[in-house]
Design a protein around this motif. Sequence first.
Motif, PDB file in Angstrom:
ATOM      1  N   ASN A 286       0.832  -1.208   0.000  1.00  0.00           N
ATOM      2  CA  ASN A 286       0.000   0.000   0.000  1.00  0.00           C
ATOM      3  C   ASN A 286       0.861   1.250   0.000  1.00  0.00           C
ATOM      4  O   ASN A 286       0.616   2.211  -0.745  1.00  0.00           O
ATOM      5  CB  ASN A 286      -0.904   0.009   1.236  1.00  0.00           C
TER       6      ASN A 286
ATOM      7  N   THR B 134       0.761   2.722  -3.730  1.00  0.00           N
ATOM      8  CA  THR B 134      -0.458   3.522  -3.501  1.00  0.00           C
ATOM      9  C   THR B 134      -1.630   2.618  -3.118  1.00  0.00           C
ATOM     10  O   THR B 134      -1.647   1.415  -3.432  1.00  0.00           O
ATOM     11  CB  THR B 134      -0.895   4.390  -4.710  1.00  0.00           C
ATOM     12  N   HIS B 135      -2.628   3.224  -2.502  1.00  0.00           N
ATOM     13  CA  HIS B 135      -3.795   2.478  -2.027  1.00  0.00           C
ATOM     14  C   HIS B 135      -4.637   1.940  -3.182  1.00  0.00           C
ATOM     15  O   HIS B 135      -5.298   0.909  -3.040  1.00  0.00           O
ATOM     16  CB  HIS B 135      -4.648   3.367  -1.116  1.00  0.00           C
ATOM     17  N   ALA B 136      -4.640   2.648  -4.314  1.00  0.00           N
ATOM     18  CA  ALA B 136      -5.426   2.162  -5.461  1.00  0.00           C
ATOM     19  C   ALA B 136      -4.903   0.810  -5.931  1.00  0.00           C
ATOM     20  O   ALA B 136      -5.673  -0.110  -6.233  1.00  0.00           O
ATOM     21  CB  ALA B 136      -5.379   3.182  -6.598  1.00  0.00           C
TER      22      ALA B 136
ATOM     23  N   ASP C  13      -5.872  -1.802  -3.360  1.00  0.00           N
ATOM     24  CA  ASP C  13      -7.265  -2.240  -3.504  1.00  0.00           C
ATOM     25  C   ASP C  13      -7.415  -3.214  -4.668  1.00  0.00           C
ATOM     26  O   ASP C  13      -8.131  -4.220  -4.577  1.00  0.00           O
ATOM     27  CB  ASP C  13      -8.176  -1.027  -3.721  1.00  0.00           C
TER      28      ASP C  13
ATOM     29  N   GLU D  54      -1.761  -2.547 -13.067  1.00  0.00           N
ATOM     30  CA  GLU D  54      -1.347  -1.221 -13.544  1.00  0.00           C
ATOM     31  C   GLU D  54       0.113  -1.197 -13.988  1.00  0.00           C
ATOM     32  O   GLU D  54       0.873  -0.262 -13.704  1.00  0.00           O
ATOM     33  CB  GLU D  54      -1.591  -0.160 -12.459  1.00  0.00           C
TER      34      GLU D  54
END
Length: 606
Positions: free
Chosen positions: A204, A208-210, A213, A272
């Motif tokens: 995280n 990043t949190h995205a 998730d 990503e």
Amino acid sequence: MASNEAIELDSVSPLPDDEPTPPLAPASTLPGETPDLQRRLDEALTREQDARRALNLMVTILDELPVGLTVQSGDGKTLFTNGTAAEFFGATPVSPPERSLETKSDAVMSEDCVNGPDGVRTLLKACRPAKILDRDLILSASIDFTERKQVEAELSKRAYFDDLTSLPNRTLIQDHVEQLLAKAEKKPRFALAFIDIDNFKHINDYYTHAVGDALLVKVAQRIASHIRTSDVVGRISGDEFLLVLEPIGNDSDLAGIIDRILQELKEPFLIEGYEILTSASIGVSVYPDHGLNYEMLRRAADTAMYRIKGGAKGGAALFDTDMGRDMTLRMSQEQRLRLAVRDGHFCCAFQPKVDMHTHEVAGVEALIRLRDADGVIQAPGEFIGLAAELGLIDDLTYLSLGQILKSMDLIDEAFGPQATVSINVAAQQAGDLVFMRGFCQELASTAYADRFIVEVTEDAFVAKNQFQSHVLPMLREARLRVSIDDFGTGYSSLAQLADITADELKIDRSFITAIHQRSRSQSILKAIEALSESLGMTMIAEGVETEEEAAFLQAETRIRYAQGFFYSKPIFMEELTPMRSAAPGARSISSPRERSVARGAALSRR
């Protein structure tokens, strides 16, 4: 209209109110009766016209009602539908009640699903029998229940399913397990598997949190794709999943299922553009071997999972009796710690930072201690980790700060008004902007802000939590100094040290212990010394416990300040007394005898 025959209601067509009354046919009347007969005919025609108008009004009202009304014969034939019912059902026959209606009070409620122009509608229908004009009829009223059903479905989804992964949540998993336990027949043997993603916080923080998730969604999909239709998997919090395996045969079959999940979760995740490698730690409990209710089984699986997390991670463990004892001990420790925080059973001990050349006290470090009901003192190593797990670390920090502020007069008397005061902040707190903002404001509001040094471990500086860009400005604005604690034990390197902005660097005791006998540690110490000097950081040698260590540091290094039992043990508030001055306005520990007394019984360090 005066016929005794029952009129089919759907044969009545409304007439416009302004339609002229049909002329009466000529009638044969006796002389003298014509005026009276005409009057009676006119009255009858007026009553009929009024009746037609009333019927027109009633039919119009029935058509405009937002309730679908139908009238059926006793055998289910539709006799009348209003406009709303026609809109609901169209050419579809109105379904008769599922059971017979025998009395007027015997009403039946049901839900009907019908196809409409906007899709399937859900209708709530009430049916009741009635006897009208000696005919047995069934009267029905229907309302459109579609929106409410959709809202109920959405509320149910929110209440029982996880928003991110769409898996069952903790509540639904518990309900499922309790239904298994409540089966009237012989209860099946089933297992609970507690799955925790390893190092998820680092993922995280780094990606990043995205991305975090998205990883959780893919993890959920992989787990769900490797279980049977009779099994259920849910997300119960953060990166934790709970799997109900039912039924299960022998332990070998169970191990096979768990191993497949472990191996699948070790495969790379492409998110990503990143190839993310992770693993999971799994703890398993079995009904009825490890518990007879949901909570016992969940705790057992949780305990087995933490046994794995405390080791190599990325594996699985089945709960056993040793873990049961550990679980009982942990629960007892949790309860004692929560009560100690609630009742404020904590105190501070102050350990001096000493100038090795003059023996003057330059500052003190406040070390929090737990004093239990029996008066036994516990060092932080026995409770700080658990406090962090339970979310109590912030409470401990504020309890420590409160103790320090109450002791400032005693600190001045014992060590001198020039002595700085160091207070420890955990790395996880240092990355919490909300906590740090409140903590800095609390210190800034005192009259001693410029005397405080905030000690954080090097992890806080090198982790991707923007410590330097966000937290350091808060500390500077509050006039606080910053110290890197236990340097050399974290993930940093000398290259990273060059990017750190701090006032003080405390060299971990692992480099100081027997330094006079360890050439490699001496070389490392020289490198740290040179770099910290060039960056303008004050160096503190931690854990100096012997005269030989102190002599080497004085003779062979440019390190000036030290902290350790050789100079002083941590001193509790009630032990603080004015110390003999070595110079005006300063305090010192100077004689060997005084140092020996100050060292006392060696308490565990922080």
